[in-house]
Design a protein around this motif. Structure first.
Motif, PDB file in Angstrom:
ATOM      1  N   THR A  22       0.838  -1.233   0.048  1.00 50.64           N
ATOM      2  CA  THR A  22       0.077  -0.093   0.140  1.00 50.64           C
ATOM      3  C   THR A  22       0.868   1.238  -0.035  1.00 50.64           C
ATOM      4  N   ILE A  23       0.625   2.094  -0.879  1.00 47.49           N
ATOM      5  CA  ILE A  23       1.374   3.377  -1.108  1.00 47.49           C
ATOM      6  C   ILE A  23       0.768   4.609  -0.710  1.00 47.49           C
ATOM      7  N   VAL A  24       1.065   5.232   0.344  1.00 47.02           N
ATOM      8  CA  VAL A  24       0.336   6.571   0.761  1.00 47.02           C
ATOM      9  C   VAL A  24       1.145   7.576  -0.187  1.00 47.02           C
ATOM     10  N   ARG A  25       0.514   8.535  -0.989  1.00 39.47           N
ATOM     11  CA  ARG A  25       1.183   9.178  -1.920  1.00 39.47           C
ATOM     12  C   ARG A  25       1.446  10.426  -1.220  1.00 39.47           C
ATOM     13  N   ASN A  26       0.675  10.878  -0.053  1.00 43.38           N
ATOM     14  CA  ASN A  26       0.691  12.255   0.452  1.00 43.38           C
ATOM     15  C   ASN A  26       1.135  12.326   1.867  1.00 43.38           C
ATOM     16  N   PHE A  27       1.830  11.086   2.417  1.00 40.41           N
ATOM     17  CA  PHE A  27       2.286  10.778   3.679  1.00 40.41           C
ATOM     18  C   PHE A  27       3.203  11.944   4.523  1.00 40.41           C
ATOM     19  N   VAL A  28       3.779  12.511   3.788  1.00 39.61           N
ATOM     20  CA  VAL A  28       4.957  13.640   4.151  1.00 39.61           C
ATOM     21  C   VAL A  28       4.051  14.929   4.280  1.00 39.61           C
ATOM     22  N   GLN A  29       3.298  15.243   3.147  1.00 40.16           N
ATOM     23  CA  GLN A  29       2.593  16.284   3.225  1.00 40.16           C
ATOM     24  C   GLN A  29       1.435  16.393   4.594  1.00 40.16           C
ATOM     25  N   LYS A  43       5.949   4.994  12.434  1.00 42.77           N
ATOM     26  CA  LYS A  43       5.851   4.041  13.735  1.00 42.77           C
ATOM     27  C   LYS A  43       4.329   3.993  14.023  1.00 42.77           C
ATOM     28  N   PHE A  44       3.517   4.898  14.311  1.00 39.07           N
ATOM     29  CA  PHE A  44       2.206   4.598  14.701  1.00 39.07           C
ATOM     30  C   PHE A  44       1.314   3.649  13.407  1.00 39.07           C
ATOM     31  N   PHE A  45       1.536   4.069  12.372  1.00 34.62           N
ATOM     32  CA  PHE A  45       0.696   3.291  11.239  1.00 34.62           C
ATOM     33  C   PHE A  45       1.466   1.973  11.032  1.00 34.62           C
ATOM     34  N   THR A  46       2.741   1.718  11.219  1.00 37.61           N
ATOM     35  CA  THR A  46       2.995   0.159  11.131  1.00 37.61           C
ATOM     36  C   THR A  46       2.772  -0.621  12.475  1.00 37.61           C
ATOM     37  N   LYS A  47       2.488   0.117  13.630  1.00 28.99           N
ATOM     38  CA  LYS A  47       1.860  -0.589  14.606  1.00 28.99           C
ATOM     39  C   LYS A  47       0.566  -0.925  14.347  1.00 28.99           C
ATOM     40  N   GLU A  48      -0.187   0.205  13.833  1.00 29.10           N
ATOM     41  CA  GLU A  48      -1.780  -0.044  13.775  1.00 29.10           C
ATOM     42  C   GLU A  48      -2.005  -1.019  12.729  1.00 29.10           C
ATOM     43  N   LEU A  49      -1.304  -0.934  11.602  1.00 27.95           N
ATOM     44  CA  LEU A  49      -1.564  -1.810  10.514  1.00 27.95           C
ATOM     45  C   LEU A  49      -0.925  -3.170  10.403  1.00 27.95           C
ATOM     46  N   ALA A  50      -0.030  -3.358  11.653  1.00 30.67           N
ATOM     47  CA  ALA A  50       0.676  -4.699  11.851  1.00 30.67           C
ATOM     48  C   ALA A  50       1.263  -5.053  10.558  1.00 30.67           C
ATOM     49  N   ALA A  51       2.034  -3.828  10.086  1.00 30.59           N
ATOM     50  CA  ALA A  51       2.835  -4.208   9.019  1.00 30.59           C
ATOM     51  C   ALA A  51       4.153  -3.409   8.748  1.00 30.59           C
ATOM     52  N   PRO A  52       5.300  -3.950   8.247  1.00 30.71           N
ATOM     53  CA  PRO A  52       6.424  -2.935   8.110  1.00 30.71           C
ATOM     54  C   PRO A  52       6.060  -1.885   7.031  1.00 30.71           C
ATOM     55  N   PRO A  67      -6.992  -0.898   2.650  1.00 35.47           N
ATOM     56  CA  PRO A  67      -7.927  -0.218   2.080  1.00 35.47           C
ATOM     57  C   PRO A  67      -7.910   1.447   2.422  1.00 35.47           C
ATOM     58  N   ARG A  68      -7.933   2.454   1.446  1.00 35.31           N
ATOM     59  CA  ARG A  68      -8.077   3.818   1.799  1.00 35.31           C
ATOM     60  C   ARG A  68      -8.708   4.050   3.079  1.00 35.31           C
ATOM     61  N   LYS A  69      -9.939   3.638   3.042  1.00 34.56           N
ATOM     62  CA  LYS A  69     -10.883   3.935   4.356  1.00 34.56           C
ATOM     63  C   LYS A  69     -10.083   3.421   5.564  1.00 34.56           C
ATOM     64  N   LYS A  70      -9.645   2.228   5.794  1.00 35.67           N
ATOM     65  CA  LYS A  70      -8.823   1.798   7.006  1.00 35.67           C
ATOM     66  C   LYS A  70      -7.828   2.828   7.411  1.00 35.67           C
ATOM     67  N   ILE A  71      -6.863   3.047   6.381  1.00 35.01           N
ATOM     68  CA  ILE A  71      -5.663   4.178   6.563  1.00 35.01           C
ATOM     69  C   ILE A  71      -6.175   5.502   7.261  1.00 35.01           C
ATOM     70  N   GLN A  72      -7.392   5.873   6.558  1.00 37.26           N
ATOM     71  CA  GLN A  72      -8.046   7.227   7.044  1.00 37.26           C
ATOM     72  C   GLN A  72      -8.591   7.071   8.455  1.00 37.26           C
ATOM     73  N   GLN A  73      -9.122   5.904   8.818  1.00 34.57           N
ATOM     74  CA  GLN A  73      -9.556   5.644  10.082  1.00 34.57           C
ATOM     75  C   GLN A  73      -8.349   5.737  11.022  1.00 34.57           C
ATOM     76  N   LYS A  74      -7.387   5.017  10.626  1.00 31.68           N
ATOM     77  CA  LYS A  74      -6.027   5.114  11.589  1.00 31.68           C
ATOM     78  C   LYS A  74      -5.555   6.694  11.700  1.00 31.68           C
ATOM     79  N   LEU A  75      -5.568   7.163  10.698  1.00 36.96           N
ATOM     80  CA  LEU A  75      -5.048   8.815  10.872  1.00 36.96           C
ATOM     81  C   LEU A  75      -5.972   9.531  11.514  1.00 36.96           C
TER      82      LEU A  75
END
Length: 80
Positions: A22-29, A43-52, A67-75
Motif C-alpha cells: 500500500t502506497i500513501v502518496r501524500n504521507f509527508v504532506q 511508527k504509529f501506522f506500522t503498529k496499527e496496520l501490523a505491517a512493516p 484499503p484507503r478507508k482503513k488508513i483514513q480511520q487510523k489517521l
C-alpha cells in the motif's frame, strides 16, 4: 458582527494498492500539516496496520494491502 471560526480538517489519504504493498502518496504532506515528525507517524501506522513500512521521498510504503478507508480511520485515531 459574525465571527468565523477556523476548524481543523483532517487531510484525506491518497493511497493505492500495488501488488502486496500500500502506497500513501501524500504521507509527508499530511505529517507536515499535522506538524508531526513523519517518522513518528510511520511508527504509529506500522503498529496499527501490523505491517512493516518505510518512507521514500514523500511516499509511505506499507507491506500490506490496506484499503484507503482503513488508513483514513487510523489517521483520525492518530489525530485524536
Amino acid at each position: 458582527m459574525k465571527e468565523t471560526v477556523a476548524r481543523f480538517e483532517i487531510p484525506n489519504i491518497e493511497s493505492d494498492i500495488e501488488g502486496t504493498q500500500t502506497i500513501v502518496r501524500n504521507f509527508v504532506q499530511i505529517s507536515d500539516k499535522l506538524r508531526r515528525d513523519s517518522k513518528h507517524m510511520l511508527k504509529f501506522f506500522t503498529k496499527e496496520l501490523a505491517a512493516p513500512g518505510s518512507i521514500k521521498g514523500k511516499l509511505a510504503m506499507f507491506q500490506t494491502k490496506a484499503p484507503r478507508k482503513k488508513i483514513q480511520q487510523k489517521l483520525e485515531a492518530y489525530v485524536k
